[in-house]
Design a protein around this motif. Structure first.
Motif, PDB file in Angstrom:
ATOM      1  N   GLU A 152      13.334  22.152  64.829  1.00 51.50           N
ATOM      2  CA  GLU A 152      12.188  22.698  65.956  1.00 51.50           C
ATOM      3  C   GLU A 152      11.212  21.655  66.253  1.00 51.50           C
ATOM      4  OE1 GLU A 152       8.660  24.478  63.244  1.00 51.50           O
ATOM      5  OE2 GLU A 152      10.562  25.441  62.944  1.00 51.50           O
ATOM      6  N   GLN A 153      11.379  20.514  65.788  1.00 52.87           N
ATOM      7  CA  GLN A 153      10.508  19.155  66.175  1.00 52.87           C
ATOM      8  C   GLN A 153      11.105  18.461  66.965  1.00 52.87           C
ATOM      9  OE1 GLN A 153       7.393  18.597  64.821  1.00 52.87           O
ATOM     10  NE2 GLN A 153       7.186  20.344  63.842  1.00 52.87           N
ATOM     11  N   ALA A 160      19.173  24.062  70.398  1.00 51.88           N
ATOM     12  CA  ALA A 160      19.551  24.160  69.066  1.00 51.88           C
ATOM     13  C   ALA A 160      20.273  25.490  68.950  1.00 51.88           C
ATOM     14  CB  ALA A 160      18.143  24.222  68.187  1.00 51.88           C
ATOM     15  N   GLY A 161      20.019  26.400  69.726  1.00 49.25           N
ATOM     16  CA  GLY A 161      20.911  27.670  69.872  1.00 49.25           C
ATOM     17  C   GLY A 161      22.636  27.186  70.362  1.00 49.25           C
ATOM     18  N   ALA A 162      22.636  26.509  71.062  1.00 51.07           N
ATOM     19  CA  ALA A 162      23.901  26.129  71.909  1.00 51.07           C
ATOM     20  C   ALA A 162      24.497  25.154  71.050  1.00 51.07           C
ATOM     21  CB  ALA A 162      23.656  25.708  73.335  1.00 51.07           C
ATOM     22  N   GLN A 163      23.875  24.147  70.505  1.00 54.05           N
ATOM     23  CA  GLN A 163      24.650  23.156  69.872  1.00 54.05           C
ATOM     24  C   GLN A 163      24.420  23.248  68.202  1.00 54.05           C
ATOM     25  OE1 GLN A 163      26.609  21.039  71.271  1.00 54.05           O
ATOM     26  NE2 GLN A 163      26.386  21.581  73.282  1.00 54.05           N
ATOM     27  N   PRO A 164      24.898  24.254  67.429  1.00 55.94           N
ATOM     28  CA  PRO A 164      24.606  24.163  65.902  1.00 55.94           C
ATOM     29  C   PRO A 164      25.042  22.990  65.261  1.00 55.94           C
ATOM     30  CG  PRO A 164      26.027  25.783  66.438  1.00 55.94           C
ATOM     31  CD  PRO A 164      25.551  25.270  67.697  1.00 55.94           C
ATOM     32  N   ALA A 165      26.120  22.412  65.795  1.00 60.47           N
ATOM     33  CA  ALA A 165      26.699  21.332  65.019  1.00 60.47           C
ATOM     34  C   ALA A 165      26.029  20.117  65.143  1.00 60.47           C
ATOM     35  CB  ALA A 165      28.368  21.199  65.538  1.00 60.47           C
TER      36      ALA A 165
END
Length: 420
Positions: A152-153, A160-165
């Motif tokens: 989140e920082q 973050a939701g689209a690129q979890p890796a």
């Protein structure tokens, strides 16, 4: 052409070289908690025209865990590294803490730096309290709290939701950092402040910031642009703190355009004046204190600075505000902090131990809470604080120790509980 990482002696840094050997040099610095791999997406384009030197912070990315005490010391290690590989003049790009290193070098070694790119950087990173509190949390809990809050920082929620890796990769960089080196970096950032020195930077500077950066955002970027004579601002849409990772193409294009016209001349030898033996403060020095009637310097300002470092700005401001005429707080600041706490005979950890014992003996619960927080800032662990109370109980009385245990336990829980 690429070279494998190089482990270096204690006064230098782990580094990597990419690009052809005859190209001008561009040095790239990482953010706290990351490794040089945060710049991987920029390397193919940058190495078309540049010999790129990337370095890892101590204790990051498998680099030797050799903590540093200031941004200036980190800058000195980087210069020693560049000396060892024959680099004199270079362009420099850095993100966050890496950007702070660039500011330091542009001020203390302007003959070495041809141009700057300051990514997610500030001349003053938040507050000293904030970074010292990070150190307390890491000392008590390890790096997991920092790893948990990193996404989140560093990234927007959409990314973050689209690129979890990629998010998992970033979190792992934090988890594998040496805790002592992370704490040392926090302490270095706590005292970093070059706001009053920005007008001394005489090289072209690109100030690049993500539009959604909540750590060092557009406001901090504008402070840099206002203070540096030859600086321009670039705001990258839909990017947060690690803009080079989140928006690699946009950041790469901006870096290429900026450095294209500022390549250092490496055709001949560079005359390099010797660096000072001791680090020179980056910020302008404070004016000398007016002597008192005894001819000795007035200890008030020195005492106030140390009091804020140990107790925190909020607690000191509260105490100063609660003294209508200021006479008592002046006395405490001038003599307790300016005369005694600043003496070199004992380090701060030892002074915290002595202070806690005296407060337990006197039954001063509110002051005990304040100095328990100070002891955590000064590097004492929760386990050490409990041992101090137990030991004091033998000599100060068990009722006093029982009361103190409750105070200490409450403060330790408050101070070391990671953010939700």
């Amino acid at each position: 052409m690429s070279e494998t990482p190089t482990n270096t002696p204690t006064n230098t840094l782990q580094y990597r070289l990419d690009g052809r050997e005859d190209a001008p040099v561009l040095v790239i610095g990482p953010s706290l908690g990351t490794t040089w791999h945060m710049w991987d997406r920029q390397i193919p384009e940058l190495t078309r025209d540049w010999r790129v030197v990337r370095f890892d912070l101590p204790g990051h990315g498998g680099a030797p865990a050799q903590p540093f005490t200031s941004v200036a010391e980190l800058g000195d290690r980087l210069l020693a590294t560049l000396d060892a590989i024959g680099v004199q003049r270079f362009g420099y790009a850095g993100c966050s803490l890496g950007g702070a290193v660039g500011l330091d070098l542009a001020l203390r070694a302007p003959h070495r730096v041809a141009s700057l790119a300051l990514v997610a950087t500030s001349p003053r990173f938040g507050s000293a309290d904030e970074f010292r509190q990070r150190g307390v949390i890491v000392r008590a809990n390890g790096l997991e709290p920092m790893a948990r809050t990193a996404p989140e920082q560093w990234f927007t929620s959409v990314f973050a939701g689209a690129q979890p890796a990629i998010v998992d990769w970033a979190v792992q960089m934090v988890r594998t950092t040496d805790p002592a080196c992370y704490i040392a970096a926090c302490e270095a950032l706590a005292v970093f402040d070059v706001r009053e020195a920005l007008d001394r930077i005489g090289v072209p500077a690109l100030v690049l910031v993500g539009s959604e950066d909540r750590v060092t955002g557009p406001a901090e970027a504008r402070t840099l642009v206002a203070g540096i004579a030859d600086a321009r601002l670039a705001v990258v849409p839909a990017a947060s703190h690690l803009a080079p990772v989140e928006q690699p193409a946009a950041v790469t294009d901006l870096l290429v355009a900026h450095f294209a016209g500022t390549a250092p001349d490496t055709s001949g030898p560079l005359t390099v004046p010797p660096l000072p033996a001791a680090p020179v403060p980056v910020a302008e020095p404070a004016p000398a204190a007016e002597p008192t009637g005894s001819g000795r310097p007035d200890p008030y300002e020195k005492g106030l600075g140390l009091r804020r470092e140990v107790l925190g700005d909020a607690r000191v401001d509260q105490a100063l505000a609660g003294d209508p005429d200021g006479a008592f707080q002046d006395l405490v600041t001038r003599y307790a902090w300016g005369e005694v706490w600043t003496r070199e005979g004992l380090d701060r950890r030892t002074r915290s131990v002595v202070t806690l014992t005296a407060l337990i003996a006197g039954g001063h619960r509110e002051a005990l809470a304040d100095h328990t927080r100070a002891a955590l800032r000064n590097g004492l662990s929760a386990e050490e604080l409990r041992e101090i109370v137990l030991h004091a109980g033998v000599y100060c009385g068990f009722p006093a120790a029982e009361t103190a245990l409750g105070v200490v336990a409450r403060v330790v829980e408050e101070e070391t509980t990671p953010p939700a």
